[in-house]
Design a protein around this motif. Structure first.
Motif, PDB file in Angstrom:
ATOM      1  N   CYS A 184      42.164  78.319  30.500  1.00 27.92           N
ATOM      2  CA  CYS A 184      42.433  77.465  31.778  1.00 27.92           C
ATOM      3  C   CYS A 184      41.460  77.842  32.839  1.00 27.92           C
ATOM      4  O   CYS A 184      41.660  78.773  33.756  1.00 27.92           O
ATOM      5  CB  CYS A 184      43.725  77.220  32.271  1.00 27.92           C
ATOM      6  N   LEU A 185      39.997  77.594  32.604  1.00 32.75           N
ATOM      7  CA  LEU A 185      38.929  78.107  33.681  1.00 32.75           C
ATOM      8  C   LEU A 185      38.921  77.276  34.881  1.00 32.75           C
ATOM      9  O   LEU A 185      38.502  77.740  35.815  1.00 32.75           O
ATOM     10  CB  LEU A 185      37.557  77.837  32.891  1.00 32.75           C
ATOM     11  N   LEU A 186      39.635  76.047  34.872  1.00 28.36           N
ATOM     12  CA  LEU A 186      39.545  75.248  35.811  1.00 28.36           C
ATOM     13  C   LEU A 186      39.967  75.934  37.211  1.00 28.36           C
ATOM     14  O   LEU A 186      39.549  75.545  38.426  1.00 28.36           O
ATOM     15  CB  LEU A 186      40.330  73.853  35.868  1.00 28.36           C
ATOM     16  N   CYS A 187      41.105  76.722  37.238  1.00 25.28           N
ATOM     17  CA  CYS A 187      41.679  77.326  38.361  1.00 25.28           C
ATOM     18  C   CYS A 187      40.915  78.830  38.786  1.00 25.28           C
ATOM     19  O   CYS A 187      41.381  79.311  39.723  1.00 25.28           O
ATOM     20  CB  CYS A 187      43.290  77.825  38.338  1.00 25.28           C
ATOM     21  N   LYS A 229      52.912  69.114  23.692  1.00 25.62           N
ATOM     22  CA  LYS A 229      53.494  69.540  25.214  1.00 25.62           C
ATOM     23  C   LYS A 229      53.582  70.864  25.328  1.00 25.62           C
ATOM     24  O   LYS A 229      53.033  71.411  26.639  1.00 25.62           O
ATOM     25  CB  LYS A 229      55.055  68.704  25.333  1.00 25.62           C
ATOM     26  N   GLU A 230      53.491  71.819  24.274  1.00 24.05           N
ATOM     27  CA  GLU A 230      53.611  73.233  24.542  1.00 24.05           C
ATOM     28  C   GLU A 230      52.064  73.580  25.234  1.00 24.05           C
ATOM     29  O   GLU A 230      52.091  74.590  25.913  1.00 24.05           O
ATOM     30  CB  GLU A 230      53.820  74.015  23.302  1.00 24.05           C
ATOM     31  N   VAL A 231      51.188  72.935  24.809  1.00 26.42           N
ATOM     32  CA  VAL A 231      49.826  73.737  24.977  1.00 26.42           C
ATOM     33  C   VAL A 231      49.293  73.078  26.501  1.00 26.42           C
ATOM     34  O   VAL A 231      48.921  73.688  27.254  1.00 26.42           O
ATOM     35  CB  VAL A 231      48.687  73.054  24.037  1.00 26.42           C
ATOM     36  N   THR A 232      49.723  71.561  26.804  1.00 28.64           N
ATOM     37  CA  THR A 232      49.415  71.349  28.100  1.00 28.64           C
ATOM     38  C   THR A 232      50.318  71.823  28.963  1.00 28.64           C
ATOM     39  O   THR A 232      49.705  72.177  30.027  1.00 28.64           O
ATOM     40  CB  THR A 232      49.608  69.595  28.112  1.00 28.64           C
ATOM     41  N   ASP A 233      51.583  72.118  28.689  1.00 34.90           N
ATOM     42  CA  ASP A 233      52.387  72.835  29.592  1.00 34.90           C
ATOM     43  C   ASP A 233      51.871  74.227  29.933  1.00 34.90           C
ATOM     44  O   ASP A 233      52.058  74.488  31.037  1.00 34.90           O
ATOM     45  CB  ASP A 233      53.953  72.788  28.835  1.00 34.90           C
ATOM     46  N   TYR A 234      51.299  74.703  29.086  1.00 36.83           N
ATOM     47  CA  TYR A 234      50.570  76.061  29.245  1.00 36.83           C
ATOM     48  C   TYR A 234      49.638  75.782  30.318  1.00 36.83           C
ATOM     49  O   TYR A 234      49.603  76.825  31.048  1.00 36.83           O
ATOM     50  CB  TYR A 234      50.255  76.692  27.675  1.00 36.83           C
ATOM     51  N   GLN A 235      48.718  74.982  30.055  1.00 35.29           N
ATOM     52  CA  GLN A 235      47.744  74.816  31.209  1.00 35.29           C
ATOM     53  C   GLN A 235      48.178  74.643  32.512  1.00 35.29           C
ATOM     54  O   GLN A 235      47.763  75.091  33.473  1.00 35.29           O
ATOM     55  CB  GLN A 235      46.558  73.646  30.623  1.00 35.29           C
ATOM     56  N   VAL A 236      48.997  73.728  32.654  1.00 27.50           N
ATOM     57  CA  VAL A 236      49.583  73.445  33.892  1.00 27.50           C
ATOM     58  C   VAL A 236      50.256  74.709  34.481  1.00 27.50           C
ATOM     59  O   VAL A 236      50.032  74.875  35.690  1.00 27.50           O
ATOM     60  CB  VAL A 236      50.869  72.225  33.666  1.00 27.50           C
ATOM     61  N   ASN A 237      51.017  75.448  33.629  1.00 25.44           N
ATOM     62  CA  ASN A 237      51.876  76.386  34.195  1.00 25.44           C
ATOM     63  C   ASN A 237      50.936  77.422  34.682  1.00 25.44           C
ATOM     64  O   ASN A 237      50.687  78.439  35.634  1.00 25.44           O
ATOM     65  CB  ASN A 237      52.812  77.035  33.194  1.00 25.44           C
ATOM     66  N   ILE A 281      42.852  69.419  32.884  1.00 22.77           N
ATOM     67  CA  ILE A 281      43.650  70.064  31.987  1.00 22.77           C
ATOM     68  C   ILE A 281      43.904  69.580  30.711  1.00 22.77           C
ATOM     69  O   ILE A 281      44.010  70.261  29.638  1.00 22.77           O
ATOM     70  CB  ILE A 281      45.337  69.736  32.845  1.00 22.77           C
ATOM     71  N   THR A 282      43.732  68.236  30.299  1.00 24.92           N
ATOM     72  CA  THR A 282      43.739  67.833  29.191  1.00 24.92           C
ATOM     73  C   THR A 282      42.439  68.190  28.563  1.00 24.92           C
ATOM     74  O   THR A 282      42.731  68.388  27.141  1.00 24.92           O
ATOM     75  CB  THR A 282      43.682  66.195  29.519  1.00 24.92           C
TER      76      THR A 282
END
Length: 380
Positions: free
Chosen positions: A10-13, A270-278, A319-320
């Motif tokens: 997750c580089l966006l943050c 969902k596990e992968v997108t949740d990871y990015q969000v978290n 995130i997507t």
């Protein structure tokens, strides 16, 4: 020149956020610009346990997403192992190389104190200041040895202008009016001090003016700074090193861009997108905790969002994309039976305590996949 090239999912943050001194900062007002008021496709921040996020969550010892076969969600293009690319799109220009060298020189500037002239617009000055409202000193209105660039607009309108023209050693008053809506402060006893629309007087001492001195790019300077750490001895060597580094970075980017554009994705796990969000929310949450804010207040003060939900909405597309990229690395590893070497894993051994062994293995796996894809790429 020393560099750690990390492929964090997750580089966006990634990035630095800084809060200036509350007493004079223009950004301390309570109003903020919202990116969006709509609900993110990823729901609300309250749906996630981001406070307890750990980087190795949901990853196994192989650096794979636990229980997930990426090829069930990703269809790779037929030419994924020999991606066609144009050399002209990858070769760095002379301007690109020079930009890297200019940045390197900037990182190695030295500071010289100027004491024999008046401060001018654009100068970085070192000051002490004590601010009062109606004769009462307030929290955040005092600082010692503060570096301020005049004309930067960092402080309340009029503050920086009133320093211009003063000589080093001068002690003088700066009078400003806090804008409407500026948050309250407190006095030494903890009593509220209203700052909104209030006139404030700051007693300012101009300690010195700072001037940055860029090093001269010579063979001797390169030898002194990079020969022992990077094996770089001359300016020509330095340019060649950056040429090589930029080419490889451009190649890595082009390969992943090609895969993202030419792969087909089913609904993401969902596990992968949740990871990015978290991961994203935890980054800002950690920053907020450091500065003594709750998450929403920090995002309002430092990032221009009204809430964590607004942040999620603004970053939903990113995130997507990063979730897709994370799956792509694993999909290629599965398709080509790639595993990181021990040497690649050891590259990140210093980070296992912070990020966990499984996360570091995932980053090493990304390196291994990138190496296989760039080696197989058909660059013409």
């Amino acid at each position: 020149m020393k560099r750690i090239i990390s492929k964090a999912v997750c580089l966006l943050c990634a990035g630095a956020l800084a809060l200036t001194a509350a007493g004079c900062s223009k950004s301390a007002a309570s109003s903020s610009t919202s990116a969006s008021s709509e609900t993110s496709v990823y729901g609300s921040a309250s749906d996630y346990d981001y406070q307890n996020f750990a980087y190795s969550d949901g990853l196994d010892e192989n650096g794979y997403w636990s229980g997930i076969r990426a090829l069930d969600y990703v269809t790779l293009p037929e030419d994924y192992a020999s991606i066609p690319l144009k050399k002209a799109d990858i070769e760095p220009t002379e301007e690109d190389v020079q930009s890297q060298i200019d940045s390197l020189l900037s990182q190695n500037t030295t500071t010289q104190q100027i004491t024999d002239r008046a401060a001018a617009d654009g100068d970085t000055v070192n000051i002490d200041y004590v601010g009062t409202v109606d004769g009462v000193a307030f929290t955040g209105g005092t600082a010692t040895g503060y570096d301020l660039t005049l004309g930067s607009g960092s402080f309340i309108d009029g503050f920086e202008d009133q320093i211009i023209g003063h000589n080093v050693g001068d002690i003088f008053d700066v009078t400003v009016t806090f804008p409407d809506g500026y948050g309250d402060s407190t006095d030494a006893e903890g009593n509220a001090v209203v700052l909104s629309n209030k006139k404030a007087v700051f007693s300012v001492t101009l300690n010195y003016i700072s001037e940055e001195i860029l090093p001269e790019l010579t063979d001797a300077w390169v030898e002194e700074n990079f020969s022992s750490t990077d094996g770089v001895h001359t300016v020509e060597d330095l340019r060649a090193e950056y040429q090589k580094m930029l080419y490889q970075n451009n190649l890595n980017t082009a390969v992943m861009d090609y895969l993202l554009a030419n792969s087909t994705f089913k609904d993401l796990p969902k596990e992968v997108t949740d990871y990015q969000v978290n991961q994203c929310l935890n980054y800002y949450y950690t920053m907020a905790q450091h500065y003594g804010y709750d998450l929403d207040s920090f995002l309002q003060a430092a990032a221009g969002y009204n809430s964590a939900d607004d942040l999620l909405d603004a970053m939903s597309d990113s995130i997507t994309e990063y979730a897709r990229e994370a799956l792509l690395y694993q999909a290629v590893a599965e398709a080509m039976d790639i595993a990181p070497t021990q040497e690649q894993i050891d590259t990140y051994s210093a980070y296992t305590e912070t990020y966990g062994a499984n996360y570091c293995t995932m980053v090493a796996l990304m390196d291994a996949v990138s190496e296989a894809l760039t080696t197989g790429a058909q660059v013409k």
